[in-house]
Design a protein around this motif. Sequence first.
Motif, PDB file in Angstrom:
ATOM      1  N   ARG A  84     -47.302 -58.547  37.107  1.00 21.83           N
ATOM      2  CA  ARG A  84     -47.499 -58.084  38.475  1.00 21.83           C
ATOM      3  C   ARG A  84     -48.442 -56.880  38.393  1.00 21.83           C
ATOM      4  N   HIS A  85     -49.621 -57.049  38.946  1.00 25.70           N
ATOM      5  CA  HIS A  85     -50.647 -56.008  38.819  1.00 25.70           C
ATOM      6  C   HIS A  85     -50.566 -55.070  40.016  1.00 25.70           C
ATOM      7  N   GLY A  86     -49.554 -54.219  40.028  1.00 27.90           N
ATOM      8  CA  GLY A  86     -49.381 -53.340  41.177  1.00 27.90           C
ATOM      9  C   GLY A  86     -50.113 -52.046  40.963  1.00 27.90           C
ATOM     10  N   PRO A  87     -50.071 -51.202  41.961  1.00 22.40           N
ATOM     11  CA  PRO A  87     -49.577 -51.459  43.308  1.00 22.40           C
ATOM     12  C   PRO A  87     -50.652 -52.136  44.155  1.00 22.40           C
ATOM     13  N   LEU A  88     -50.263 -52.522  45.346  1.00 27.06           N
ATOM     14  CA  LEU A  88     -51.202 -53.045  46.332  1.00 27.06           C
ATOM     15  C   LEU A  88     -52.272 -51.996  46.623  1.00 27.06           C
ATOM     16  N   ARG A  89     -53.505 -52.396  46.698  1.00 28.65           N
ATOM     17  CA  ARG A  89     -54.597 -51.448  46.971  1.00 28.65           C
ATOM     18  C   ARG A  89     -55.231 -51.751  48.317  1.00 28.65           C
ATOM     19  N   THR A  90     -55.470 -50.706  49.080  1.00 38.03           N
ATOM     20  CA  THR A  90     -55.934 -50.834  50.456  1.00 38.03           C
ATOM     21  C   THR A  90     -57.460 -50.894  50.492  1.00 38.03           C
ATOM     22  N   LYS A 122     -61.692 -57.432  44.111  1.00 35.78           N
ATOM     23  CA  LYS A 122     -60.533 -56.533  44.077  1.00 35.78           C
ATOM     24  C   LYS A 122     -59.364 -57.182  43.338  1.00 35.78           C
ATOM     25  N   ASN A 124     -54.245 -47.151  27.112  1.00 36.45           N
ATOM     26  CA  ASN A 124     -53.899 -48.560  27.205  1.00 36.45           C
ATOM     27  C   ASN A 124     -54.750 -49.369  26.243  1.00 36.45           C
ATOM     28  N   LEU A 133     -66.193 -49.933  41.902  1.00 32.38           N
ATOM     29  CA  LEU A 133     -65.527 -50.246  43.169  1.00 32.38           C
ATOM     30  C   LEU A 133     -64.536 -51.394  42.987  1.00 32.38           C
ATOM     31  N   SER A 186     -53.825 -54.299  52.391  1.00 34.14           N
ATOM     32  CA  SER A 186     -53.625 -53.891  50.999  1.00 34.14           C
ATOM     33  C   SER A 186     -53.450 -55.141  50.153  1.00 34.14           C
ATOM     34  N   PRO A 213     -56.646 -54.894  33.335  1.00 42.00           N
ATOM     35  CA  PRO A 213     -55.871 -54.152  32.329  1.00 42.00           C
ATOM     36  C   PRO A 213     -54.825 -55.008  31.615  1.00 42.00           C
ATOM     37  N   ASP A 214     -54.281 -56.013  32.301  1.00 44.19           N
ATOM     38  CA  ASP A 214     -53.250 -56.843  31.672  1.00 44.19           C
ATOM     39  C   ASP A 214     -53.810 -58.075  30.977  1.00 44.19           C
ATOM     40  N   GLY A 256     -58.022 -52.319  56.195  1.00 46.21           N
ATOM     41  CA  GLY A 256     -56.682 -51.764  56.307  1.00 46.21           C
ATOM     42  C   GLY A 256     -55.643 -52.571  55.556  1.00 46.21           C
TER      43      GLY A 256
END
Lengths: 343, 343, 343
Positions: free
Chosen positions: B20-26, B70, B5, B223, B103, B77-78, B101
């Motif tokens: 859209r900075h996916g996916p959702l992170r838990t 987070k 990238n 992290l 995301s 990255p974008d 729990g």
Amino acid sequence: MTKTNAGHFFEDYRIGQTFRHGPLRTVGEGERALYQALYPTRFAVNVSDPLAQIVGLPRAPMDDMIVFHKVFGATVPDISLNAVANLGYADLRWLRPVYPGDSLGAVTEIIGLKENSNGKTGIVWVRTTGMNAAGEDVLTFVRWVMVRKRDAAAPAPDPVVPDLPSHVAAAGLAVPAGLDFSGYDQSGVRAPHRLGDYKVGEIIDHVDGVTLSEAEHMMATRLWQNTAKVHFDITARPQAQRLIYGGHIISMARALSFNGLEGAEFMVAINGGAHANPAFAGDTVRAWSEVLETADTPAPGVGAIRLRLVATKGSAAGVLKGEDGKYHPDVLLDLDYWALMPV
Amino acid sequence: MTKTNAGHFFEDYRIGQTFRHGPLRTVGEGERALYQALYPTRFAVNVSDPLAQIVGLPRAPMDDMIVFHKVFGATVPDISLNAVANLGYADLRWLRPVYPGDSLGAVTEIIGLKENSNGKTGIVWVRTTGMNAAGEDVLTFVRWVMVRKRDAAAPAPDPVVPDLPSHVAAAGLAVPAGLDFSGYDQSGVRAPHRLGDYKVGEIIDHVDGVTLSEAEHMMATRLWQNTAKVHFDITARPQAQRLIYGGHIISMARALSFNGLEGAEFMVAINGGAHANPAFAGDTVRAWSEVLETADTPAPGVGAIRLRLVATKGSAAGVLKGEDGKYHPDVLLDLDYWALMPV
Amino acid sequence: MTKTNAGHFFEDYRIGQTFRHGPLRTVGEGERALYQALYPTRFAVNVSDPLAQIVGLPRAPMDDMIVFHKVFGATVPDISLNAVANLGYADLRWLRPVYPGDSLGAVTEIIGLKENSNGKTGIVWVRTTGMNAAGEDVLTFVRWVMVRKRDAAAPAPDPVVPDLPSHVAAAGLAVPAGLDFSGYDQSGVRAPHRLGDYKVGEIIDHVDGVTLSEAEHMMATRLWQNTAKVHFDITARPQAQRLIYGGHIISMARALSFNGLEGAEFMVAINGGAHANPAFAGDTVRAWSEVLETADTPAPGVGAIRLRLVATKGSAAGVLKGEDGKYHPDVLLDLDYWALMPV
């Protein structure tokens, strides 16, 4: 007016005074994983739900030392912020297992006071009790610390020195409810020695060593809510050396002792202890144990072993004090404790 | 064709473009424990289920800074892979608590573009919004970054500079639903000062210092999903010095500010901020705060305090800029934010 | 009698002998967060419950390397405590996802023995299988290690060298039940390349570098229950250099490979691997990959890619061995593995 916590000084304490160190703080799987990353512990019950169930517990309890560190840490702002030294422990007993998700609080009562002859400091004896959210006690201990006076001219209190047991009697140990080591071997656990294999007076050299690093002791010390600057700020100490928290050395030594004491799964009491010399990053910590006593317990298959656990940064196993009665300069910790192990 | 990238360059951005900075992170208990190990934070609501329930929340929410890190990290990255500098923040508001729990995802819109006169770089303004898996917004902020052009010959866009508030008005703060500080003291929490004890213009020296270590800032930075090489690779920087992530300094300063601002449990908005100078391992970070404003909120017992939080590696509390208007070379961070505390 | 574990020596092993490395150890969210803090991994399925559900799993599985490390670590006390070298891996297959809260155990069978001509060491081939608490296999692999003899005069066993596959055939890969990558893009995941974009023989330079630190590799190594002194004790090695655990380098290289292999979400087999040279703190690790093979799988949208993953502390992408057939001295790891990615 300053907003920062200056802590209490010797003349602020009164016999019978109590401190509630709130609020309850929740512990969980994160602390468990960090404990395994920071210390070379391999005791199995604390990290194995299946083994915990085999020995009669609902699931893997938190490591006993995590409970000690969390409860101890909660007391620091009220008790030892102005402490010159943590002088000793007595009658420490774990009373009930703690599980992930439990919340821990602590209450401390002042039980002894004695001003030192220099008039600048005094000794404060405290009884701290940790409890869970249900109000059940999980840990209790006495410790005594040397605390500075704010004002040397403040009058000395009537001295009160509590009568403390030299050690917890085997009959006074609180075995976790339901604990049953009869099926311990079914788990495939790698603990070749049983209580009967250990003889009073035997010295066990735990062999392995860990060279201390700055980042690790700081992470551990923060996790226990101890933020005293001597542990974190190189400008606060001579030679830019951070002092390593004594609690970090206790956990390191206990973890190293696995090699030779694999079955000593639960710490159940600390009879006394001394932080004999300071430790710094770069020191290589080793540990040895001496068997002091063994005893039965009422729980099936569960015996108790009383051990002297010594951490050293260089002296050989078995070396403790010189002819002058002083600790060898390489000895870091001298801890007298009880553990539970399969008979 | 390279598979790595290379990030976007200034001329790749268009007003109104969204990422859209996916996916959702838990996030969960592991992040919570690591946060306590990496920073000397002792704010209590984030680590106490019982206290959280006393103040009207279902359980202990994640630390607000974990949510910020987070969401911010997801955008790198974008947005900022080719950034020369992170220039500023505006109108950052936490909108809803995040729990273990949950995301987290993020969406970013390009809201401003202005090429620099050198023709080699440009400034990109973005509005980023973080949301949970239910699609509810949890955080929103504007930041602007200086981004390199891929091709200096690419034409400059029509300049668009968004109109940004100098700060979030007290009335615009999003107090967590159900928050009620009326019973805060029942928890035994150690927070001696209430909103009324703080006076506008007051300077609070938070006293404690932490000497930064390489391992700790790298663990924190990973992290938060920031993997920029300047933070990890000593060959990527002069004098083999890793640059410390600005987000690490924000968290360190906020944690240090506990000593003097114990009751400032929630961060609720960031009005602006500057990373005034770079930080490196070996620097000892201290912090001081200036009270800028206080306000009521509609929630029972809940007040708002606007603070300037300054991190420094040496200068005294209260020292910020020289006569030339430039930050003192020891100042690392100058952050203007709102917190919620008991009245 | 010494109480410490001296481990097994070459002459202690017999063909067909099995070791049960109990008890089952529970993994969870703490390990997950620590893994993200210790390695720059950004593969998304392991940290996103929503993405995991989009691709047909109940929730985010544990990183495959966590499973490998935990199972491998469990075997060390019985298999490799007296190992001179870990010589190779073969036929490693992940068989089933592991989730937070699962407990992992392992069983090892001795499948090959061959004494070396020096009479002082021998090679031991083992098949290790990891399983969860329901008794389902989650991982299986063969490795072979050079182990010291306790007594050089002990007779050599009849040599048995197992017949091992050069690599796992694509048809032998265990795709997680229910895995379906058809909706992968819905998650907004940032993985621009699909299986068809990778050509056999292509070299991918993963660009980023991480300079290794003492504290981080020690924390990782403890977390995997590897407590061998060469990793922790500076007095146990020449020049006071701790040796970095080979497993740490595998995880570091795999994490770095995200940049260019974003879609390679699951590791599904390791065909072989060599720890070509030792690594130490201060080394800057980079990684490159070579595409060896691509294949279909029966699962919807799921392809398999076979990669050579090379970690280096200085040599360029594509550099592996010299004309003498020996690894370049900067090459740390040469790993041949299969991953699953969207087609």
